[in-house]
Design an enzyme around this catalytic site. Structure first.
Site, PDB file in Angstrom:
ATOM      1  N   THR A  30       0.837  -1.212   0.000  1.00 26.36           N
ATOM      2  CA  THR A  30       0.000   0.000   0.000  1.00 26.36           C
ATOM      3  C   THR A  30       0.867   1.256   0.000  1.00 26.36           C
ATOM      4  O   THR A  30       0.635   2.189  -0.781  1.00 26.36           O
ATOM      5  CB  THR A  30      -0.928   0.012   1.237  1.00 26.36           C
ATOM      6  OG1 THR A  30      -1.498  -1.280   1.406  1.00 26.36           O
ATOM      7  CG2 THR A  30      -2.021   1.050   1.096  1.00 26.36           C
ATOM      8  N   GLY A  82       1.701   1.443   6.238  1.00 26.09           N
ATOM      9  CA  GLY A  82       0.523   0.579   6.139  1.00 26.09           C
ATOM     10  C   GLY A  82       0.259  -0.075   7.491  1.00 26.09           C
ATOM     11  O   GLY A  82       0.943   0.193   8.482  1.00 26.09           O
ATOM     12  N   ASP A  84      -1.940  -3.883   9.367  1.00 30.24           N
ATOM     13  CA  ASP A  84      -2.618  -5.157   9.098  1.00 30.24           C
ATOM     14  C   ASP A  84      -3.998  -5.248   9.724  1.00 30.24           C
ATOM     15  O   ASP A  84      -4.869  -5.929   9.201  1.00 30.24           O
ATOM     16  CB  ASP A  84      -1.742  -6.317   9.598  1.00 30.24           C
ATOM     17  CG  ASP A  84      -0.415  -6.323   8.877  1.00 30.24           C
ATOM     18  OD1 ASP A  84      -0.420  -6.239   7.630  1.00 30.24           O
ATOM     19  OD2 ASP A  84       0.630  -6.361   9.547  1.00 30.24           O
ATOM     20  N   GLY A  95       3.291  -5.737  10.978  1.00 29.91           N
ATOM     21  CA  GLY A  95       4.404  -6.670  10.991  1.00 29.91           C
ATOM     22  C   GLY A  95       4.274  -7.883  10.089  1.00 29.91           C
ATOM     23  O   GLY A  95       5.112  -8.773  10.132  1.00 29.91           O
ATOM     24  N   GLY A  97       5.018  -7.993   7.128  1.00 34.18           N
ATOM     25  CA  GLY A  97       6.234  -8.015   6.315  1.00 34.18           C
ATOM     26  C   GLY A  97       7.500  -8.180   7.145  1.00 34.18           C
ATOM     27  O   GLY A  97       8.611  -8.114   6.606  1.00 34.18           O
ATOM     28  N   GLU A 103       9.793  -0.226  11.932  1.00 32.40           N
ATOM     29  CA  GLU A 103       8.550   0.559  11.825  1.00 32.40           C
ATOM     30  C   GLU A 103       8.209   1.215  13.159  1.00 32.40           C
ATOM     31  O   GLU A 103       7.870   2.407  13.224  1.00 32.40           O
ATOM     32  CB  GLU A 103       7.391  -0.346  11.378  1.00 32.40           C
ATOM     33  CG  GLU A 103       7.532  -0.803   9.938  1.00 32.40           C
ATOM     34  CD  GLU A 103       6.518  -1.848   9.497  1.00 32.40           C
ATOM     35  OE1 GLU A 103       6.276  -1.939   8.285  1.00 32.40           O
ATOM     36  OE2 GLU A 103       5.980  -2.578  10.349  1.00 32.40           O
ATOM     37  N   LYS A 121      -9.115  -4.328   6.704  1.00 30.26           N
ATOM     38  CA  LYS A 121      -8.225  -4.275   7.870  1.00 30.26           C
ATOM     39  C   LYS A 121      -8.855  -3.550   9.067  1.00 30.26           C
ATOM     40  O   LYS A 121      -8.284  -3.529  10.149  1.00 30.26           O
ATOM     41  CB  LYS A 121      -6.917  -3.588   7.469  1.00 30.26           C
ATOM     42  CG  LYS A 121      -6.175  -4.357   6.371  1.00 30.26           C
ATOM     43  CD  LYS A 121      -4.937  -3.628   5.928  1.00 30.26           C
ATOM     44  CE  LYS A 121      -4.147  -4.473   4.941  1.00 30.26           C
ATOM     45  NZ  LYS A 121      -2.907  -3.827   4.518  1.00 30.26           N
TER      46      LYS A 121
HETATM   47  C1  5RP Z   1       5.102  -4.686   7.235  1.00 32.93           C
HETATM   48  C2  5RP Z   1       3.818  -4.040   7.609  1.00 32.93           C
HETATM   49  C3  5RP Z   1       2.984  -3.503   6.489  1.00 32.93           C
HETATM   50  O1  5RP Z   1       2.906  -2.116   6.594  1.00 32.93           O
HETATM   51  C4  5RP Z   1       1.612  -4.114   6.562  1.00 32.93           C
HETATM   52  O2  5RP Z   1       1.746  -5.531   6.548  1.00 32.93           O
HETATM   53  C5  5RP Z   1       0.731  -3.687   5.370  1.00 32.93           C
HETATM   54  O3  5RP Z   1       1.216  -4.243   4.184  1.00 32.93           O
HETATM   55  P1  5RP Z   1       0.399  -4.146   2.808  1.00 32.93           P
HETATM   56  O4  5RP Z   1       0.242  -2.696   2.513  1.00 32.93           O
HETATM   57  O5  5RP Z   1       1.250  -4.872   1.801  1.00 32.93           O
HETATM   58  O6  5RP Z   1      -0.924  -4.819   3.030  1.00 32.93           O
HETATM   59  O7  5RP Z   1       3.454  -3.913   8.755  1.00 32.93           O
HETATM   60  O8  5RP Z   1       5.797  -5.167   8.355  1.00 32.93           O
END
Ligand code: 5RP
Length: 229
Positions: A30, A82, A84, A95, A97, A103, A121
């Protein structure tokens, strides 16, 4: 939807961009749409930029933008990332990713923190329950942390895809995903997990680390929660 919320966020922060000197950029699919807009409008050239992962560092460097990891910058005017899961109280889980440590560090040093995502989300409840809590763990403490976390739920060591064994974070640690029941008090849960020796950081971002949440709905409307709601 990710593109829409990324572009909307760019317009939302545009009035701020003239008065800030530094910006922190999060990780994930995102936030990349937001980053693309910042780059195409040439905004980043005049700003100190900090990144929340090697992934974002690479993304920027391939586009000619220099950035610094956390640890080498003391303060940020703005942090955008972004997420979750968000509750109606604006507690957040991050987290997926594996970038939660960097972060959280950037969120802690920022004056203003904005999190962006699509409607799936937003859980609509005053507690967190959809996602496991990612926890970054120092390797020598792994067994101790797994055992200690069992008192709070089911801890699962995150394994690599296209890599044998556990994933290794940008700081050289492991990630454990904690499957637990409803989290009503994110700050207290965060505190309890961080008390365990060997826990480096958690993916719980309690309300006090959240200023604004921007969410797209399926109908294309973008909702803003936080300071303006
Ligand atoms: C990575 C994160 C991301 O910001 C979160 O998972 C959102 O990812 P995406 O935009 O691909 O859905 O916390 O550690």
């Amino acid at each position: 939807m990710k593109k829409r919320v990324g572009f909307y966020t760019y317009n939302y922060v545009e009035p701020l961009l003239e008065s800030i000197e530094s910006i922190g950029l999060g990780t994930g699919s995102t936030i990349k749409f937001f980053i693309d807009k910042l780059i195409s409008d040439g905004v980043l050239a005049g700003l100190k930029v900090a990144v929340s992962s090697i992934d974002t560092l690479l993304y920027l460097s391939r586009r000619g933008v220099t950035a610094t990891p956390p640890g080498y910058i003391e303060h940020l005017d703005l942090y955008v990332d972004g997420f979750d899961e968000v509750s109606s109280r604006l507690d957040i889980v991050k987290g997926r990713g594996g970038a939660l440590h960097w972060e959280k560090q950037l969120a802690l040093i920022a004056d203003r923190r904005i999190y962006i995502g699509d409607y799936t989300k937003y859980n609509g409840k005053p507690y967190l329950y959809l996602k496991p809590i990612p926890i970054e763990v120092s390797p020598p403490s792994l067994s101790y942390v797994l055992k200690s976390l069992s008192a709070l739920g089911k801890p699962v060591l995150r394994m690599g895809r296209r890599k044998d064994g556990p994933i290794i974070t940008d700081t050289g640690n492991y990630i454990v995903d904690l499957y637990t029941s409803k989290v009503h008090d994110a700050e207290e849960m965060n505190r309890m997990i961080k008390e365990i020796n060997g826990v480096v950081e958690t993916g719980l971002f309690p309300r006090k680390l959240v200023d604004t949440v921007i969410i797209t709905t399926p109908h294309g409307v973008v909702r803003v929660y936080g300071e303006t709601s």
